[in-house]
Design a protein around this motif. Structure first.
Motif, PDB file in Angstrom:
ATOM      1  N   ARG A   6       0.852  -1.181   0.000  1.00 22.81           N
ATOM      2  CA  ARG A   6       0.000   0.000   0.000  1.00 22.81           C
ATOM      3  C   ARG A   6       0.887   1.231   0.000  1.00 22.81           C
ATOM      4  O   ARG A   6       1.969   1.230   0.573  1.00 22.81           O
ATOM      5  N   GLU A  10      -3.575   5.081   0.869  1.00 23.79           N
ATOM      6  CA  GLU A  10      -4.351   3.922   0.437  1.00 23.79           C
ATOM      7  C   GLU A  10      -4.826   3.129   1.648  1.00 23.79           C
ATOM      8  O   GLU A  10      -4.233   3.196   2.727  1.00 23.79           O
ATOM      9  N   VAL A  12      -7.027  -0.552   3.283  1.00 21.64           N
ATOM     10  CA  VAL A  12      -7.395  -1.959   3.193  1.00 21.64           C
ATOM     11  C   VAL A  12      -8.672  -2.116   4.004  1.00 21.64           C
ATOM     12  O   VAL A  12      -8.775  -1.589   5.117  1.00 21.64           O
ATOM     13  N   THR A  21      -5.854   2.501   7.028  1.00 21.45           N
ATOM     14  CA  THR A  21      -5.313   3.454   6.067  1.00 21.45           C
ATOM     15  C   THR A  21      -3.853   3.755   6.393  1.00 21.45           C
ATOM     16  O   THR A  21      -3.514   3.988   7.557  1.00 21.45           O
TER      17      THR A  21
END
Length: 86
Positions: A6, A10, A12, A21
């Protein structure tokens, strides 16, 4: 274990209501994350979870009201901890 790459900003998703984040990545490699989860989901650093589980025996000698408060706060945390040998 799922391994993802990531970039800053970004996220998950875990299930429908937990988001992790990537907030920043320091030059030294430290990653700062933000976790958004419902209030009823316990979010705890793994080293704290381990310490709570290891000190559970010591807590059993504490006064009953304190033990009840700790059990309420921690819930069944240790019961759901995955074992290293599994």
């Amino acid at each position: 274990m799922l391994v993802l790459s990531r970039k800053e900003g970004e996220s998950v998703m875990i299930g429908e209501n937990i988001s992790i984040t990537i907030l920043s990545i320091d030059p030294g490699g430290q990653v700062n994350i933000g976790i958004s989860a419902p209030r009823d989901v316990l979010v705890l650093r793994s080293e704290l979870q381990k310490a709570v589980c290891e000190n559970q025996d010591a807590a059993s000698t504490a006064p009953a009201p304190l033990v009840d408060q700790l059990r309420s706060a921690v819930g069944t945390l240790c019961a759901h901890t995955p074992h290293a040998d599994s």
